[in-house]
Write an enzyme that holds these catalytic residues in place. Structure first.
Site, PDB file in Angstrom:
ATOM      1  N   LYS A 115      11.584  50.940  54.212  1.00 43.22           N
ATOM      2  CA  LYS A 115      12.797  50.849  53.816  1.00 43.22           C
ATOM      3  C   LYS A 115      12.661  51.551  52.310  1.00 43.22           C
ATOM      4  O   LYS A 115      13.652  52.486  52.204  1.00 43.22           O
ATOM      5  CB  LYS A 115      13.131  49.309  53.396  1.00 43.22           C
ATOM      6  CG  LYS A 115      13.592  48.357  54.138  1.00 43.22           C
ATOM      7  CD  LYS A 115      14.023  46.843  53.610  1.00 43.22           C
ATOM      8  CE  LYS A 115      14.017  45.973  54.588  1.00 43.22           C
ATOM      9  NZ  LYS A 115      15.022  45.705  55.897  1.00 43.22           N
ATOM     10  N   GLU A 126      16.964  45.398  44.412  1.00 44.04           N
ATOM     11  CA  GLU A 126      18.274  45.495  45.074  1.00 44.04           C
ATOM     12  C   GLU A 126      20.032  44.499  44.045  1.00 44.04           C
ATOM     13  O   GLU A 126      19.328  43.713  44.037  1.00 44.04           O
ATOM     14  CB  GLU A 126      19.263  45.838  46.211  1.00 44.04           C
ATOM     15  CG  GLU A 126      18.052  47.037  46.854  1.00 44.04           C
ATOM     16  CD  GLU A 126      18.537  47.361  48.712  1.00 44.04           C
ATOM     17  OE1 GLU A 126      19.502  46.364  48.964  1.00 44.04           O
ATOM     18  OE2 GLU A 126      18.533  48.031  49.632  1.00 44.04           O
ATOM     19  N   HIS A 163      20.036  35.776  58.346  1.00 41.18           N
ATOM     20  CA  HIS A 163      20.432  36.634  57.495  1.00 41.18           C
ATOM     21  C   HIS A 163      19.483  37.687  59.149  1.00 41.18           C
ATOM     22  O   HIS A 163      19.506  38.267  59.464  1.00 41.18           O
ATOM     23  CB  HIS A 163      18.560  37.478  56.811  1.00 41.18           C
ATOM     24  CG  HIS A 163      18.732  37.616  55.667  1.00 41.18           C
ATOM     25  ND1 HIS A 163      20.101  37.494  54.147  1.00 41.18           N
ATOM     26  CD2 HIS A 163      18.801  36.684  54.538  1.00 41.18           C
ATOM     27  CE1 HIS A 163      20.219  36.536  53.473  1.00 41.18           C
ATOM     28  NE2 HIS A 163      18.952  36.274  53.670  1.00 41.18           N
ATOM     29  N   ARG A 207      15.996  52.275  67.138  1.00 43.02           N
ATOM     30  CA  ARG A 207      15.614  51.410  68.400  1.00 43.02           C
ATOM     31  C   ARG A 207      16.950  51.662  69.379  1.00 43.02           C
ATOM     32  O   ARG A 207      18.044  51.410  68.979  1.00 43.02           O
ATOM     33  CB  ARG A 207      14.730  50.537  68.312  1.00 43.02           C
ATOM     34  CG  ARG A 207      16.123  49.628  68.129  1.00 43.02           C
ATOM     35  CD  ARG A 207      15.247  48.577  68.092  1.00 43.02           C
ATOM     36  NE  ARG A 207      15.614  47.291  68.017  1.00 43.02           N
ATOM     37  CZ  ARG A 207      15.880  46.601  66.008  1.00 43.02           C
ATOM     38  NH1 ARG A 207      14.893  47.585  65.256  1.00 43.02           N
ATOM     39  NH2 ARG A 207      16.966  45.922  65.471  1.00 43.02           N
TER      40      ARG A 207
HETATM   41  P1  ADP Z   1      15.621  43.356  57.646  1.00 44.98           P
HETATM   42  O1  ADP Z   1      15.510  44.314  58.192  1.00 44.98           O
HETATM   43  O2  ADP Z   1      14.850  41.686  57.137  1.00 44.98           O
HETATM   44  O3  ADP Z   1      17.000  43.002  59.251  1.00 44.98           O
HETATM   45  P2  ADP Z   1      18.222  43.853  56.487  1.00 44.98           P
HETATM   46  O4  ADP Z   1      17.995  45.053  54.995  1.00 44.98           O
HETATM   47  O5  ADP Z   1      18.704  44.735  57.301  1.00 44.98           O
HETATM   48  O6  ADP Z   1      17.030  43.368  56.664  1.00 44.98           O
HETATM   49  O7  ADP Z   1      18.918  43.141  55.785  1.00 44.98           O
HETATM   50  C1  ADP Z   1      19.253  42.184  56.213  1.00 44.98           C
HETATM   51  C2  ADP Z   1      20.472  41.647  55.893  1.00 44.98           C
HETATM   52  O8  ADP Z   1      20.265  40.697  54.784  1.00 44.98           O
HETATM   53  C3  ADP Z   1      21.945  42.386  56.204  1.00 44.98           C
HETATM   54  O9  ADP Z   1      22.926  42.084  57.139  1.00 44.98           O
HETATM   55  C4  ADP Z   1      22.460  41.269  54.840  1.00 44.98           C
HETATM   56  O10 ADP Z   1      22.954  39.985  55.366  1.00 44.98           O
HETATM   57  C5  ADP Z   1      21.332  40.789  53.573  1.00 44.98           C
HETATM   58  N1  ADP Z   1      21.595  42.100  53.288  1.00 44.98           N
HETATM   59  C6  ADP Z   1      20.420  42.792  52.627  1.00 44.98           C
HETATM   60  N2  ADP Z   1      20.194  43.737  51.351  1.00 44.98           N
HETATM   61  C7  ADP Z   1      21.863  43.119  50.761  1.00 44.98           C
HETATM   62  C8  ADP Z   1      22.093  43.165  49.550  1.00 44.98           C
HETATM   63  N3  ADP Z   1      21.323  44.032  48.679  1.00 44.98           N
HETATM   64  N4  ADP Z   1      23.248  42.237  49.295  1.00 44.98           N
HETATM   65  C9  ADP Z   1      23.143  41.433  50.165  1.00 44.98           C
HETATM   66  N5  ADP Z   1      23.221  41.082  51.203  1.00 44.98           N
HETATM   67  C10 ADP Z   1      21.840  42.251  51.306  1.00 44.98           C
END
Ligand code: ADP
Length: 489
Positions: free
Chosen positions: A115, A199, A234, A291
């Site tokens: 990330k 974040e 999540h 992907r």
């Molecule tokens: P992963 O790679 O584990 O799937 P992501 O960064 O894609 O992680 O985040 C997965 C989920 O977590 C998002 O769809 C959202 O629901 C929540 N999320 C991620 N970052 C934030 C944020 N900064 N604020 C609020 N929710 C977040």
């Protein structure tokens, strides 16, 4: 491309093979001992046993898969999703052995796999990012300063994280130090990389992602969005396209930002750029998935494109024949991931035997599955049974079709997310389109489903009692002498 090996199992293996066959390309299936009788094995032109059930002894054995491919005269591998699909070393191995990896380059996978590296790569492209830090952080004092400047609540994230793991929300400064130590140790043990960053925790966020397609001739397209805000742990369970809230202007801005992200990663093939969107429709780049996504069918349903076909064409070096202006959203599509999970028990996997399995059929219903009645859902892999998709000319029609499909779907032997889906599609917040990633947390309790199944059980019980009484009445001992004796009514 003479022959494609699909390095995957279940519904996605079958889904990829169907398109390859449609294009006249023979397919090789691989399977573990747990999948001997799986439909993807029977569907393929050739099938090779690759090892015992645990994936690290079968589907994840990169070198072995390359050997199998070479021995079968395979010149391209499709990795599906999960397993080796985002493994840059595997992409490299394919290339080193003269086999086309149907996906992006090892370089793109590597950048977007972290990330932090991803944030770094897109930095110069004017992409909106969630406020926070874009570097690894381990000093609690620095973390405190960052948290104060972005404002609580904040989210600590593992750079190498995925699948919703390695994230911690911190509401108060007092909790920060302890939560950070936990996040670092969790990230180290889960991903072998303890880098974490901070974040701002976006309030009431929606997860909206953009599908992109990039060819080797410098063309990059966006295929609009998928709304994936209904999540548990999540993790997505329900997706739809288009989103109920995006305006054409925001859709275009997000699409153009996604194209820039793809260009920054020198992307090739089908990819997904994920964003968080807040109440005021501000969007922030989250990450890119390199992907084919589980939820790609909703995009296929609204664009009329076959994404696997596009992936194969791009991997063969062909240029995209569609232009951005040709793409239009037609209708509305919804997907429910039918997992062998128990919504009454915290969505824990519910593996077992599919003693009854009858899928819905009909116009505007698409079921991508990899199981048949009588099969076991193995404990070794992701417990997804199927992806149930419904299409309609508008959102309302798609929801209606989905509810009809859920009613028709018969699964016994394991608990599934079907009753959960029914709950969501009937919920006023979902119907109105006014929901966010906290939908499950806010509205869902196991009791609502339990209550419904009790009501259904009661109706069923009353109905059987009635039928019983009716039968009793018709089956009263006939009088053999009566004129209608022996006449079936
Ligand atoms: P992963 O790679 O584990 O799937 P992501 O960064 O894609 O992680 O985040 C997965 C989920 O977590 C998002 O769809 C959202 O629901 C929540 N999320 C991620 N970052 C934030 C944020 N900064 N604020 C609020 N929710 C977040």
């Amino acid at each position: 491309m003479k022959k494609i090996l699909v390095a995957n199992r279940g519904e996605i293996a079958l889904r990829v093979m169907r398109t390859a066959r449609k294009m006249g390309i023979p397919v090789v299936a691989v399977f573990s001992e747990a999948d001997r009788n799986a439909p993807h094995v029977r569907f393929a032109d050739e099938a090779v046993l690759i090892g015992p059930p645990p994936s690290n002894q079968s589907y994840l054995r990169a070198e072995h898969l390359i050997e199998v491919a070479k021995s079968r005269g395979v010149d391209a591998i499709h990795p599906g999703y999960g397993f080796l699909s985002e493994n840059s070393r595997f992409a490299e191995l394919c290339e080193a052995n003269g086999i086309t990896f149907i996906g992006p380059s090892a370089f793109s996978i590597e950048i977007m796999g972290s990330k932090l590296a991803a944030k770094d790569a897109v930095k110069g492209y004017n992409i909106p990012m969630v406020p926070g830090v874009d570097h690894s952080i381990s000093d609690p004092a620095e973390a405190k300063a960052v948290a104060q400047s972005v404002g609580f609540p904040i989210l600590i994230k593992a750079s190498a994280g995925g699948g919703g793991k390695g994230m911690r929300v911190v509401h108060k400064e007092e909790e920060l130090e302890e939560q950070m130590a936990r996040a670092i140790s969790e990230a180290t043990s889960a991903f072998g990389d303890g880098s974490v960053f901070i974040e701002k925790y976006i309030d009431s966020p929606r997860h909206i992602e953009i599908q992109v397609l990039a060819d080797s001739h410098d063309n990059v397209l966006y295929l609009f969005e998928r709304e994936c805000s209904v999540q548990r742990r999540h993790q997505k369970v329900i997706e739809e396209a288009p989103s109920a809230i995006l305006t054409p202007e925001v859709r275009q801005a997000m699409g153009e930002a996604a194209v820039k992200v793809a260009r920054a990663a020198k992307y090739l093939g089908a990819g997904t750029v994920e964003f968080l969107v807040d109440r005021s429709l501000n969007f922030y780049f989250l990450e890119m998935n390199t992907r084919l996504q589980v939820e790609h069918p909703v995009t296929e349903l609204i664009t009329g494109l076959d994404l696997v076909e596009q992936q194969i064409r791009i991997a063969r070096g062909e240029a995209l024949t569609i232009r951005q202006e040709d793409l239009k959203i037609q209708g509305h599509a919804i997907e429910l991931r039918v997992y062998a999970e128990d919504p009454l028990n915290n969505f824990l996997p519910s593996v077992g035997n599919l003693s009854v399995y009858r899928k819905p059929e009909g116009e505007h219903i698409r079921v991508d599955d990899g199981f048949e009645e009588g099969m076991d859902i193995p404990i070794y892999y992701d417990p997804m049974i199927a992806k149930l998709c419904a299409f309609g000319m508008n959102r309302e029609a798609a929801i209606r079709r989905m509810l009809e499909a859920i009613e028709q779907y018969r699964i016994e032997g394991v608990a599934t997310t079907l009753p959960f889906g029914k709950f969501v599609f009937q919920h006023p917040a979902f119907i109105s389109g006014d929901f966010d990633t906290h939908f499950v947390q806010k509205y869902f309790t196991p009791e609502v489903i339990a209550q419904e199944s009790n009501e259904e059980a009661e109706v069923a019980a009353r109905l059987s009692l009635q039928l019983y009484k009716l039968n009793q009445a018709t089956l009263t001992v006939p009088n053999p002498g009566a004129p209608d004796w022996g006449v079936h009514r």
